[in-house]
Design a protein around this motif. Structure first.
Motif, PDB file in Angstrom:
ATOM      1  N   THR A 204       0.822  -1.216   0.000  1.00 22.67           N
ATOM      2  CA  THR A 204       0.000   0.000   0.000  1.00 22.67           C
ATOM      3  C   THR A 204       0.857   1.267   0.000  1.00 22.67           C
ATOM      4  O   THR A 204       0.511   2.270  -0.642  1.00 22.67           O
ATOM      5  CB  THR A 204      -0.912   0.012   1.229  1.00 22.67           C
ATOM      6  N   LEU A 205       1.986   1.237   0.682  1.00 27.38           N
ATOM      7  CA  LEU A 205       2.870   2.401   0.680  1.00 27.38           C
ATOM      8  C   LEU A 205       3.503   2.628  -0.690  1.00 27.38           C
ATOM      9  O   LEU A 205       3.649   3.781  -1.138  1.00 27.38           O
ATOM     10  CB  LEU A 205       3.970   2.231   1.742  1.00 27.38           C
ATOM     11  N   LYS A 206       3.859   1.559  -1.368  1.00 30.28           N
ATOM     12  CA  LYS A 206       4.447   1.710  -2.700  1.00 30.28           C
ATOM     13  C   LYS A 206       3.407   2.164  -3.725  1.00 30.28           C
ATOM     14  O   LYS A 206       3.770   2.759  -4.755  1.00 30.28           O
ATOM     15  CB  LYS A 206       5.071   0.394  -3.140  1.00 30.28           C
ATOM     16  N   ALA A 207       2.136   1.886  -3.474  1.00 25.90           N
ATOM     17  CA  ALA A 207       1.083   2.317  -4.401  1.00 25.90           C
ATOM     18  C   ALA A 207       0.748   3.797  -4.276  1.00 25.90           C
ATOM     19  O   ALA A 207       0.069   4.351  -5.149  1.00 25.90           O
ATOM     20  CB  ALA A 207      -0.181   1.489  -4.173  1.00 25.90           C
ATOM     21  N   ILE A 208       1.214   4.455  -3.219  1.00 28.21           N
ATOM     22  CA  ILE A 208       0.934   5.889  -3.057  1.00 28.21           C
ATOM     23  C   ILE A 208       1.746   6.668  -4.088  1.00 28.21           C
ATOM     24  O   ILE A 208       2.952   6.465  -4.226  1.00 28.21           O
ATOM     25  CB  ILE A 208       1.290   6.336  -1.631  1.00 28.21           C
ATOM     26  N   PRO A 209       1.118   7.565  -4.842  1.00 30.72           N
ATOM     27  CA  PRO A 209       1.869   8.337  -5.849  1.00 30.72           C
ATOM     28  C   PRO A 209       2.847   9.287  -5.173  1.00 30.72           C
ATOM     29  O   PRO A 209       2.531   9.941  -4.169  1.00 30.72           O
ATOM     30  CB  PRO A 209       0.776   9.100  -6.604  1.00 30.72           C
ATOM     31  N   LEU A 210       4.032   9.352  -5.750  1.00 29.73           N
ATOM     32  CA  LEU A 210       5.076  10.215  -5.204  1.00 29.73           C
ATOM     33  C   LEU A 210       5.002  11.587  -5.863  1.00 29.73           C
ATOM     34  O   LEU A 210       4.894  11.706  -7.084  1.00 29.73           O
ATOM     35  CB  LEU A 210       6.456   9.596  -5.440  1.00 29.73           C
ATOM     36  N   ILE A 211       5.072  12.600  -5.077  1.00 23.46           N
ATOM     37  CA  ILE A 211       5.021  13.985  -5.552  1.00 23.46           C
ATOM     38  C   ILE A 211       6.318  14.669  -5.164  1.00 23.46           C
ATOM     39  O   ILE A 211       6.681  14.703  -3.978  1.00 23.46           O
ATOM     40  CB  ILE A 211       3.811  14.734  -4.957  1.00 23.46           C
ATOM     41  N   ASP A 212       6.998  15.178  -6.188  1.00 17.41           N
ATOM     42  CA  ASP A 212       8.242  15.900  -5.938  1.00 17.41           C
ATOM     43  C   ASP A 212       7.902  17.333  -5.538  1.00 17.41           C
ATOM     44  O   ASP A 212       7.943  18.266  -6.351  1.00 17.41           O
ATOM     45  CB  ASP A 212       9.129  15.850  -7.191  1.00 17.41           C
ATOM     46  N   ARG A 213       7.562  17.496  -4.271  1.00 21.75           N
ATOM     47  CA  ARG A 213       7.142  18.812  -3.806  1.00 21.75           C
ATOM     48  C   ARG A 213       8.281  19.819  -3.858  1.00 21.75           C
ATOM     49  O   ARG A 213       8.074  20.986  -4.202  1.00 21.75           O
ATOM     50  CB  ARG A 213       6.599  18.701  -2.383  1.00 21.75           C
TER      51      ARG A 213
END
Length: 412
Positions: A204-213
């Motif tokens: 589930t953590l790997k499925a979270i989309p990563l955002i380069d804030r």
């Protein structure tokens, strides 16, 4: 009264007794004298005795009255003293009762305070004993590889903090993977459900989309620095209406219209006017230009804040407002303005809000497993303590019997 009356009578008798020798002498004289004088002497003696009797009676009456008055005064004084003593005794009794009540109250207060302190100390001792029992159970029931389980628990808790407090999905995923490695090193088949839950949490953590804030914020900062160099658009005028050019006719009768046309053509070389219909956007003053750039910068700053706070609506509206103002007041044919607008369009496409999992299943299972192991160890320690206490109680009667036997032997 009888005693007081008897005392003066005894004194009179004593006087009479003392005067008896004189009487005897007179009798002797009378015996020697002739009988005529004897009668005279007897009469005088009777008179004297009567006088002495009356005097003695008067004296006795006076003495008895004096003694009576003295006794009355003594009784009254004694009664007054008795009343004073009774009052003093009552006052002493009241003060003693008050002191006794205050002393009892103080004693009860001190006793309550002592009981309260004793209960607090007992509760503290109970808590300390319970904590010591848990610590002893943890130490005694600890296995050689339990430190790996403790490390896994710590890593899972840190992953939760990184996820919910800092929204750092990458660090949380790596921490969960490290915890999985610690649990796999235990090689315990009973931990299979725990590893299954951990694998689900990692997925589930790997499925979270990563955002380069950080990258997005840097892009917004670069756009903010470019605003001052963007050229402003000139005054925008609506297109002029098309003017039909009239030609001179060949007809002689139209000489008036031909004359007016030739005059218009001649005047057109000096003065030209056209009719335009529509809204005219004038040039901005320097003050308005300053306000425009600062407002666009404020919108970009608001978008960067919304990016960190994961407020997608605020982020989108701020970029939309900046794009609208840029399209209205900057020169659209300029390449810098075109690139600025293109970057705003690309930044508006990113989705800022991310849905994180509400909880990690691994954390609850791991804490339950550790608490269950500690509970079993505490139960084992409690059973051993009960066994030792029962053994001591069994030994106590034997000791008493031996003591009784020794005492009987000493008596014999």
């Amino acid at each position: 009264m009888t005693k007081n009356n008897n005392k003066p009578q005894t004194a009179e008798e004593a006087e009479l007794v003392s005067s008896s020798p004189a009487i005897e002498k007179e009798q002797k004289k009378t015996e020697q004298t002739p009988p005529q004088s004897t009668t005279k002497t007897d009469a005088s003696v009777d008179k004297k005795s009567r006088r002495l009797g009356t005097v003695a009676i008067i004296i006795s009456i006076l003495l008895s009255g004096g003694t009576f008055l003295a006794s009355q005064q003594q009784t009254t004084q004694q009664q007054i003293k008795i009343a004073q003593l009774e009052q003093q005794l009552k006052a002493a009794d009241s003060t003693f009762d008050a002191k006794l009540v205050t002393a009892e109250q103080r004693i009860t207060d001190k006793a309550d305070e002592i009981v309260r302190k004793a209960t607090v100390l007992m509760q503290q001792q109970d808590k300390s004993i319970a904590s010591l029992q848990l610590a002893i159970a943890d130490v005694q029931g600890r296995r050689p590889n339990d430190w790996l389980l403790a490390e896994a628990d710590y890593l899972v808790k840190m992953a939760g903090r990184k996820l919910w407090l800092e929204h750092d999905v990458v660090s949380a995923t790596r921490l969960m993977e490290n915890a999985d490695q610690r649990i796999s090193a235990l090689n315990d088949p009973s931990l299979t459900p725990l590893r299954r839950a951990m694998a689900n949490d990692i997925a589930t953590l790997k499925a979270i989309p990563l955002i380069d804030r950080d990258g997005l914020v840097l892009k917004l900062n670069s756009l903010e620095q470019q605003i001052n160099q963007l050229p402003l658009a000139s005054a925008i005028l609506p297109e002029a209406n098309a003017i039909e050019k009239k030609e001179v006719s060949t007809n002689i009768n139209d000489w008036q219209s031909n004359l007016m046309q030739s005059l218009d053509d001649f005047a057109g070389h000096f003065i030209t006017y056209r009719v335009r219909e529509g809204n005219v956007i004038p040039l901005l003053s320097p003050e308005q230009h300053f306000y425009l750039t600062e407002n666009i910068k404020g919108k970009l700053l608001l978008a960067s804040k919304a990016l960190y706070r994961e407020q997608s609506e605020v982020y989108a509206t701020a970029l939309e407002s900046a794009k609208l103002w840029s399209s209205q007041y900057f020169q659209q044919d300029d390449p810098a303005v075109k690139s600025f607008m293109a970057q705003l369009d690309s930044l508006a496409k990113f989705k800022v809000d991310v849905r994180y999992p509400q909880k990690l299943k691994t954390q609850a299972l791991l804490s339950d497993f550790i608490s269950e192991r500690l509970r079993r160890n505490v139960q084992s320690i409690g059973e051993t303590q009960v066994k030792t206490e029962s053994a001591k109680k069994a030994l106590v009667p034997e000791k008493q019997a031996s003591v009784e036997n020794t005492t009987e032997g000493d008596k014999s």
